[in-house]
Design a protein around this motif. Structure first.
Motif, short mmCIF file in Angstrom:
data_model
loop_
_atom_site.label_atom_id
_atom_site.label_comp_id
_atom_site.label_asym_id
_atom_site.label_seq_id
_atom_site.Cartn_x
_atom_site.Cartn_y
_atom_site.Cartn_z
N LYS A 1 56.83 64.44 -14.99
CA LYS A 1 57.49 65.24 -13.94
C LYS A 1 56.58 65.38 -12.73
CE LYS A 1 59.31 69.87 -12.97
NZ LYS A 1 59.60 71.22 -13.53
N PHE A 2 55.31 65.69 -12.96
CA PHE A 2 54.37 65.85 -11.85
C PHE A 2 53.91 64.51 -11.30
CE2 PHE A 2 54.44 70.15 -13.19
CZ PHE A 2 53.95 70.90 -12.13
N LEU A 3 53.83 63.49 -12.15
CA LEU A 3 53.45 62.16 -11.68
C LEU A 3 54.47 61.64 -10.67
CD1 LEU A 3 51.34 59.90 -12.09
CD2 LEU A 3 52.86 58.93 -13.83
N ALA A 4 55.72 61.98 -10.88
CA ALA A 4 56.81 61.48 -10.02
C ALA A 4 56.82 62.11 -8.64
CB ALA A 4 58.15 61.71 -10.71
N THR A 5 55.95 63.10 -8.38
CA THR A 5 55.88 63.68 -7.04
C THR A 5 55.35 62.70 -6.02
OG1 THR A 5 53.67 64.60 -7.47
CG2 THR A 5 55.56 66.01 -7.95
N ARG A 6 54.67 61.65 -6.50
CA ARG A 6 54.19 60.54 -5.66
C ARG A 6 53.31 61.02 -4.51
NH1 ARG A 6 56.89 55.79 -6.87
NH2 ARG A 6 58.71 56.04 -8.21
N SER A 7 52.34 61.84 -4.84
CA SER A 7 51.32 62.24 -3.88
C SER A 7 50.20 61.22 -3.93
CB SER A 7 50.80 63.64 -4.24
OG SER A 7 49.75 64.02 -3.38
N TYR A 8 49.97 60.51 -2.82
CA TYR A 8 49.02 59.40 -2.81
C TYR A 8 47.60 59.84 -2.51
CZ TYR A 8 53.25 56.53 -2.56
OH TYR A 8 54.46 55.95 -2.81
N ILE A 9 46.66 59.18 -3.14
CA ILE A 9 45.23 59.36 -2.87
C ILE A 9 44.68 57.99 -2.53
CG2 ILE A 9 43.00 60.05 -3.83
CD1 ILE A 9 44.56 61.91 -5.72
N ASN A 10 44.14 57.86 -1.32
CA ASN A 10 43.69 56.54 -0.82
C ASN A 10 44.80 55.50 -0.93
OD1 ASN A 10 41.24 57.74 -0.35
ND2 ASN A 10 40.22 56.85 -2.13
N ASN A 11 46.01 55.93 -0.60
CA ASN A 11 47.21 55.06 -0.59
C ASN A 11 47.67 54.62 -1.98
OD1 ASN A 11 47.72 55.04 2.21
ND2 ASN A 11 46.15 53.47 2.52
N GLU A 12 47.09 55.18 -3.03
CA GLU A 12 47.49 54.82 -4.39
C GLU A 12 48.02 56.04 -5.13
OE1 GLU A 12 44.68 51.02 -5.55
OE2 GLU A 12 44.15 52.99 -6.31
N LEU A 13 48.89 55.79 -6.08
CA LEU A 13 49.39 56.86 -6.93
C LEU A 13 48.48 56.97 -8.15
CD1 LEU A 13 51.62 58.97 -7.36
CD2 LEU A 13 52.91 57.24 -8.60
N GLN A 14 47.79 58.10 -8.27
CA GLN A 14 46.82 58.28 -9.34
C GLN A 14 47.41 59.10 -10.48
OE1 GLN A 14 44.07 56.63 -9.16
NE2 GLN A 14 44.07 56.11 -6.98
N ILE A 15 46.82 59.01 -11.65
CA ILE A 15 47.33 59.78 -12.78
C ILE A 15 46.97 61.25 -12.67
CG2 ILE A 15 47.15 57.76 -14.28
CD1 ILE A 15 44.84 59.25 -15.71
N SER A 16 46.07 61.59 -11.73
CA SER A 16 45.70 62.99 -11.55
C SER A 16 46.89 63.85 -11.16
CB SER A 16 44.60 63.13 -10.50
OG SER A 16 44.96 62.51 -9.29
N ASN A 17 47.91 63.24 -10.54
CA ASN A 17 49.13 63.99 -10.22
C ASN A 17 49.78 64.53 -11.49
OD1 ASN A 17 49.50 63.48 -7.21
ND2 ASN A 17 49.32 61.39 -7.96
N GLY A 18 49.87 63.70 -12.50
CA GLY A 18 50.47 64.13 -13.76
C GLY A 18 49.59 65.11 -14.50
N LEU A 19 48.28 64.87 -14.47
CA LEU A 19 47.36 65.78 -15.16
C LEU A 19 47.38 67.18 -14.56
CD1 LEU A 19 44.27 63.41 -15.60
CD2 LEU A 19 45.93 64.06 -17.35
#
Length: 242
Positions: free
Chosen positions: A188-206
Motif C-alpha cells: 500500500k505504501f510502496l504504491a505511493t510512488r515517491s521517488y528518491i534519486n528518480n527511482e522507486l525505493q523499497i523504503s516507501n513500503g517500509l
C-alpha cells in the motif's frame, strides 16, 4: 520438511538492475553471475535458503543470462521470473520491480538484493515467526549516508529511515535483506510512488510498517558485492560465506 501454512517460504531476489557500479565487470555479464568461490553470487544466495523455499526473480538487464543460468544450474528450484522492461531511468528501481511482482507476493516474503551475502541467521526458525525485520550492519559505520538507505533504531525497532540522506549520524546501513510479514501494508505504501534519486525505493513500503511501530531489525554479518571495490575486496574474504 513439510511446510506449515503460516511459514514463510518465498524469497524475492532483485536482479533487474544493470549494475552500473560494477563498471567493466558487467559490460557483458550480469553482476549476479560473477564468480565467488567457484560458483556465482546468485547461486551463493539461492543456496543460503532452505531447500523448500520458492523464488521470485525480477529480471531486466541481461535477463536471458539469468534465466538460462538458473534453468541449467538450479533446475530443481521453484523459480518464477518476472520481466521488468523499465530497469533504468526515472521510475525504475527496486520498488518498481517489486510492484511488478506483486501478484506473486500475496503472502509474507523475504527480499534480498542480488549483491548481498549474509550470515548468522537460522532461516528455518525465522520463517515461522510473524514479524517484519530489516537486516542491518552489526555496527554503525562511517560512511556517506547519501549513498545508502540507513536506519535509526530505538530499543528493538526501527524508528526512522534515512534513504540517501546526507550527513546522518548514528544510524545503521541497510544490507539489502529483509522480511516482509505485513505485505498488504508494505505494498500500500510502496504504491505511493515517491521517488528518491528518480527511482522507486523499497523504503516507501517500509515506512508504512514503521508507522505501525512494527519494523524490527537484525544485526547480521554480511558482504556487499555491488561495486568493483567491494567485489575485489570481499571475494578474497568470502570463504566463510560460501
Amino acid at each position: 520438511m513439510n511446510i506449515k501454512k503460516n511459514n514463510i517460504n518465498t524469497v524475492v531476489i532483485l536482479c533487474a538492475g544493470s549494475g552500473k557500479r560494477m563498471g567493466k565487470y558487467t559490460e557483458n555479464l550480469h553482476k549476479a553471475l560473477l564468480p565467488l568461490n567457484f560458483k556465482s553470487i546468485l547461486s551463493n544466495i539461492i543456496d543460503s535458503f532452505p531447500n523448500n523455499f520458492n523464488f521470485v526473480i525480477p529480471v531486466g538487464f541481461q535477463k536471458k543470462q539469468i534465466k538460462y543460468f538458473c534453468s541449467n544450474v538450479h533446475p530443481n528450484k521453484k523459480i518464477k521470473f518476472v520481466d521488468i522492461k523499465k530497469f533504468s531511468g526515472k521510475g525504475s528501481g527496486p520498488g518498481y520491480s517489486l510492484l511488478r511482482c506483486k501478484k506473486y507476493l500475496n503472502k509474507p516474503f523475504y527480499l534480498i538484493s542480488c549483491d548481498t551475502l549474509f550470515k548468522n541467521i537460522d532461516l528455518k526458525a525465522d520463517s515461522k515467526k510473524r514479524e517484519n525485520w530489516v537486516g542491518v550492519s552489526k555496527k554503525v559505520l562511517n560512511l556517506k549516508t547519501e549513498n545508502y538507505c540507513c536506519f535509526k533504531i530505538k530499543q528493538k525497532r526501527v524508528s526512522k529511515i534515512y534513504d540517501k540522506k546526507k550527513n546522518k549520524k548514528n544510524c545503521y546501513p541497510f544490507i539489502g535483506f529483509c522480511k516482509i510479514f505485513d505485505y498488504k501494508i508494505f505494498f500500500k505504501f510502496l504504491a505511493t510512488r515517491s521517488y528518491i534519486n528518480n527511482e522507486l525505493q523499497i523504503s516507501n513500503g517500509l515506512q508504512g510498517i514503521i508507522n505501525n511501530n512494527d519494523l524490527f531489525f537484525k544485526k547480521l554479518e554480511w558482504k556487499d558485492f555491488g561495486s568493483i571495490e567491494n567485489y575485489k575486496k570481499n571475494s578474497l574474504k568470502a570463504k566463510n560465506y560460501d
